[in-house]
Design a protein around this motif. Structure first.
Motif, PDB file in Angstrom:
ATOM      1  N   ASN A 177      -8.185   6.172  -5.037  1.00 59.06           N
ATOM      2  CA  ASN A 177      -6.958   6.020  -4.252  1.00 59.06           C
ATOM      3  C   ASN A 177      -5.868   5.298  -5.039  1.00 59.06           C
ATOM      4  O   ASN A 177      -5.270   4.324  -4.574  1.00 59.06           O
ATOM      5  N   ILE A 178      -5.603   5.798  -6.245  1.00 59.23           N
ATOM      6  CA  ILE A 178      -4.592   5.177  -7.100  1.00 59.23           C
ATOM      7  C   ILE A 178      -3.217   5.188  -6.433  1.00 59.23           C
ATOM      8  O   ILE A 178      -2.464   4.211  -6.515  1.00 59.23           O
ATOM      9  N   LEU A 179      -2.868   6.272  -5.763  1.00 59.25           N
ATOM     10  CA  LEU A 179      -1.557   6.377  -5.118  1.00 59.25           C
ATOM     11  C   LEU A 179      -1.426   5.457  -3.921  1.00 59.25           C
ATOM     12  O   LEU A 179      -0.322   5.045  -3.563  1.00 59.25           O
TER      13      LEU A 179
ATOM     14  N   ARG B  79      -0.996   3.615   8.417  1.00 58.23           N
ATOM     15  CA  ARG B  79      -2.115   2.798   7.938  1.00 58.23           C
ATOM     16  C   ARG B  79      -2.314   3.024   6.443  1.00 58.23           C
ATOM     17  O   ARG B  79      -2.434   4.155   5.990  1.00 58.23           O
ATOM     18  N   TYR B  80      -2.372   1.942   5.707  1.00 54.34           N
ATOM     19  CA  TYR B  80      -2.580   2.009   4.266  1.00 54.34           C
ATOM     20  C   TYR B  80      -4.022   1.671   3.924  1.00 54.34           C
ATOM     21  O   TYR B  80      -4.564   0.664   4.394  1.00 54.34           O
ATOM     22  N   GLU B  81      -4.626   2.534   3.129  1.00 56.02           N
ATOM     23  CA  GLU B  81      -5.967   2.268   2.609  1.00 56.02           C
ATOM     24  C   GLU B  81      -5.826   1.682   1.218  1.00 56.02           C
ATOM     25  O   GLU B  81      -5.027   2.163   0.406  1.00 56.02           O
ATOM     26  N   GLY B  82      -6.596   0.667   0.894  1.00 59.18           N
ATOM     27  CA  GLY B  82      -6.452  -0.009  -0.389  1.00 59.18           C
ATOM     28  C   GLY B  82      -6.988   0.790  -1.555  1.00 59.18           C
ATOM     29  O   GLY B  82      -7.690   1.787  -1.402  1.00 59.18           O
ATOM     30  N   ARG B  83      -6.638   0.354  -2.739  1.00 60.50           N
ATOM     31  CA  ARG B  83      -7.221   0.908  -3.964  1.00 60.50           C
ATOM     32  C   ARG B  83      -8.580   0.249  -4.204  1.00 60.50           C
ATOM     33  O   ARG B  83      -8.770  -0.920  -3.888  1.00 60.50           O
ATOM     34  N   TYR B  84      -9.477   1.002  -4.803  1.00 65.16           N
ATOM     35  CA  TYR B  84     -10.819   0.477  -5.065  1.00 65.16           C
ATOM     36  C   TYR B  84     -11.139   0.633  -6.544  1.00 65.16           C
ATOM     37  O   TYR B  84     -10.985   1.710  -7.114  1.00 65.16           O
ATOM     38  N   ILE B  85     -11.575  -0.447  -7.168  1.00 59.54           N
ATOM     39  CA  ILE B  85     -11.924  -0.466  -8.583  1.00 59.54           C
ATOM     40  C   ILE B  85     -13.398  -0.815  -8.708  1.00 59.54           C
ATOM     41  O   ILE B  85     -13.879  -1.775  -8.093  1.00 59.54           O
ATOM     42  N   GLY B  86     -14.122  -0.015  -9.475  1.00 60.65           N
ATOM     43  CA  GLY B  86     -15.554  -0.254  -9.617  1.00 60.65           C
ATOM     44  C   GLY B  86     -15.989  -0.271 -11.071  1.00 60.65           C
ATOM     45  O   GLY B  86     -15.478   0.471 -11.909  1.00 60.65           O
ATOM     46  N   LEU B  87     -16.947  -1.139 -11.372  1.00 56.73           N
ATOM     47  CA  LEU B  87     -17.604  -1.202 -12.676  1.00 56.73           C
ATOM     48  C   LEU B  87     -19.085  -0.957 -12.462  1.00 56.73           C
ATOM     49  O   LEU B  87     -19.673  -1.455 -11.496  1.00 56.73           O
ATOM     50  N   GLY B  88     -19.694  -0.179 -13.357  1.00 58.07           N
ATOM     51  CA  GLY B  88     -21.104   0.146 -13.162  1.00 58.07           C
ATOM     52  C   GLY B  88     -21.907   0.060 -14.452  1.00 58.07           C
ATOM     53  O   GLY B  88     -21.380   0.198 -15.567  1.00 58.07           O
ATOM     54  N   PHE B  89     -23.201  -0.180 -14.266  1.00 59.10           N
ATOM     55  CA  PHE B  89     -24.148  -0.225 -15.378  1.00 59.10           C
ATOM     56  C   PHE B  89     -25.407   0.503 -14.928  1.00 59.10           C
ATOM     57  O   PHE B  89     -25.934   0.229 -13.851  1.00 59.10           O
ATOM     58  N   ARG B  90     -25.870   1.459 -15.734  1.00 59.77           N
ATOM     59  CA  ARG B  90     -27.055   2.219 -15.373  1.00 59.77           C
ATOM     60  C   ARG B  90     -28.022   2.249 -16.550  1.00 59.77           C
ATOM     61  O   ARG B  90     -27.629   2.501 -17.685  1.00 59.77           O
TER      62      ARG B  90
END
Length: 558
Positions: A519-521, A542-553
């Motif tokens: 949801n960059i926009l 209604r505004y939905e926030g941006r989500y940033i994730g970091l992952g390790f597998r």
């Protein structure tokens, strides 16, 4: 070849919640604007949101609930290799399921507004302005005083004690009001009591058998293959709940149990034609049934008279309504759909494709929640909200898509590629017969006419990254009845645009790091109401926030 398996599943989910409510000590003047940046906005003239004296205690709420489910599933399949060239394989199978589900809930609420208790006098710690979650300056009133979460959660015992004291005072002031007496009884219990009208039990069994065969043949240089078969399903269910009726301040509980038993015959036929090595044409017909969820079949109904102090409340927004009701619908039927599909797939290279698909659905019984007004011999006009089966409907549309790698480019650049698709859906069905509005065809809920996505991606040397743009046009979320009972109009959402990005890198064969932003926009959801067939007004933004994730597998083994 014969195969079989047997499985048993069991689950349990519990939840508790509480709510602390406040109100203004007096009614301020409201300055409202009904069309500001595609939404509505309001402010309170001369209201000091930081002054604790402007707030009083409205009430305290607690709830708890437990949902359980268990079930057996068994399958058996027999695959016969016929050694017949035109009919190489025949399959037979059986399925059996036995499912139980239950839900037990309870709540209690201390309504304390008539006592005018100052909010600052309660044992909840320091009052603070809530976080301003609005974007921009369109909405004027954005914050008000409340305790912090820790101030409430850390003082639950004290709030219960104050609730009991307040309810005792209200019972003394209103000796004939059974609502206050019932609330006091619930708060005097050690835990939130489970309420009979908030209990539901369902038991459902299904028996299924199917037969299916593969076929194949050639006409000249053109190959044909596919499958055909039929599935028979018998479903038997028992569903129990308790209805609650409030009439003249008297509560009546009535246990309800209903049973359903029906058989579905579901044929299927598919055909694939391969006129060229790179080209495939597909045709298919299937008939499907989708059973209602357990919860929607709850036979319990709750009806509450619109009263205040034993008389019809003149200040209620339900001016022409004598009572309100809600519940499940044990008469719901499965959604039935006859599905016709045709598609063409062209593969010019091993890493690219162009596809086209067209589809048609002849359906009956989409399940949605509807609100309607009925004339009851006891209550008069009742506004009832419950799930209903929509009438006959049709879905038709098409999808065009394509994907390719730029593998003709040199070196690292050959890992780039693009992908995209566009879908058009024209879906309409008749409103439920129970609404008594005839059978006008209206748009299906939750379905956009146009949707699509476009992506740029890269896959090479252990790097996988993708930037995707998604779009869907406006859609109707539900239908409601006008306040005068004359017409049902759509409540919907404007077009939505979304941009997402993801990146992963294989540091080692077994180790992958990832990063993604969704949801960059951060574009808004814009809700609207139709007050005529062609005219709308905005409801909210209604505004939905941006989500940033970091992952390790990490992967074990090779």
């Amino acid at each position: 070849m014969l195969s079989t398996d047997l499985a048993y599943t069991s689950s349990e989910y519990g939840a508790r919640s509480w709510s602390f409510d406040s109100a203004f000590a007096s009614s301020p003047t409201v300055n409202a604007a009904f069309d500001v940046q595609d939404g509505s906005s309001f402010d309170f003239v001369g209201f000091d949101a930081k002054n604790p004296d402007n707030y009083i205690w409205r009430g305290y709420y607690e709830s708890r609930g437990v949902a359980k489910g268990k079930g057996w599933q068994w399958r058996g399949d027999l695959v016969l290799d016929t050694e017949i060239e035109a009919l190489p394989e025949i399959k037979f199978g059986f399925r059996y399921t036995d499912r139980d589900a239950s839900a037990n809930n309870g709540n209690r609420y201390a309504y304390t507004l008539p006592l005018n208790v100052p909010l600052a006098s309660l044992p909840v710690g320091q009052l603070e302005l809530i976080q301003n979650t609005f974007r921009g300056d369109a909405q004027k009133f954005t914050q008000y005083l409340m305790p912090t979460r820790d101030g409430i959660a850390g003082n639950v015992a004290a709030l219960r004690t104050r609730s009991i004291a307040a309810l005792r005072q209200l019972v003394a002031l209103n000796p004939t009001d059974t609502g206050y007496r019932d609330a006091l009884t619930k708060f005097l219990a050690d835990d939130v009591p489970i309420q009979p009208y908030d209990q539901f039990y369902a038991k459902e069994q299904s028996y299924a058998a199917y037969a299916q065969s593969k076929y194949q043949f050639d006409i000249g240089s053109v190959g044909f293959d596919g499958t055909f078969g039929v599935r028979l399903v018998n479903t038997a269910g028992t569903y129990s709940g308790t209805s609650r009726i409030y009439n003249n301040d008297v509560e009546t509980l009535t246990p309800q149990t209903i049973k359903q038993n029906y058989v579905d015959v579901l044929p299927n036929l598919s055909l694939r034609i391969k006129p060229l090595e790179q080209l495939q044409l597909r045709f298919a017909y299937t008939k499907t049934r989708t059973r209602p969820d357990f919860g929607t079949l709850n036979p319990a109904l709750v009806i509450t008279q619109n009263i205040a102090g034993g008389v019809v409340d003149p200040d209620s927004p339900l001016l022409n309504v004598n009572a309100t009701g809600s519940g499940g619908n044990p008469d719901l039927k499965p959604l039935t759909s006859n599905n016709y599909d045709v598609s063409a797939e062209y593969y010019p290279t091993s890493t690219s494709s162009i596809t086209f698909a067209a589809f048609y659905r002849d359906l009956f019984g989409f399940i949605g929640n509807y609100e309607r007004q009925i004339q009851d011999p006891v209550f008069g006009v009742v506004r009832l909200s419950r799930p209903e089966n929509a009438g006959k409907g049709k879905i038709k549309g098409f999808e065009v898509g394509g994907q390719t790698f730029f593998d003709f480019l040199p070196g690292a650049l050959s890992g780039f590629g693009v992908q995209g698709n566009v879908t058009f859906i024209n879906g309409r069905n008749a409103l439920p017969e129970a609404l008594g509005v005839g059978t006008p065809l209206v748009r299906l809920t939750g379905v956009s006419k146009w949707s699509g996505n476009a992506s740029v991606f890269y896959e090479k040397y252990g790097v996988t990254t993708r930037l995707s743009y998604n779009y869907r046009s406006d859609y109707i979320s539900n239908y409601r009845q006008n306040t005068d009972g004359s017409q049902y109009t759509g409540v919907g959402v404007r077009a939505i645009k979304r941009l997402d990005y993801s990146l992963s890198y294989d540091v080692l064969k077994q180790v992958t790091l990832s990063f993604d932003v969704t949801n960059i926009l951060a574009g808004p959801f814009k809700n609207f109401n139709n007050y005529t067939a062609t005219r709308t007004y905005p409801v909210d933004v209604r505004y939905e926030g941006r989500y940033i994730g970091l992952g390790f597998r990490f992967r074990f083994g090779e």
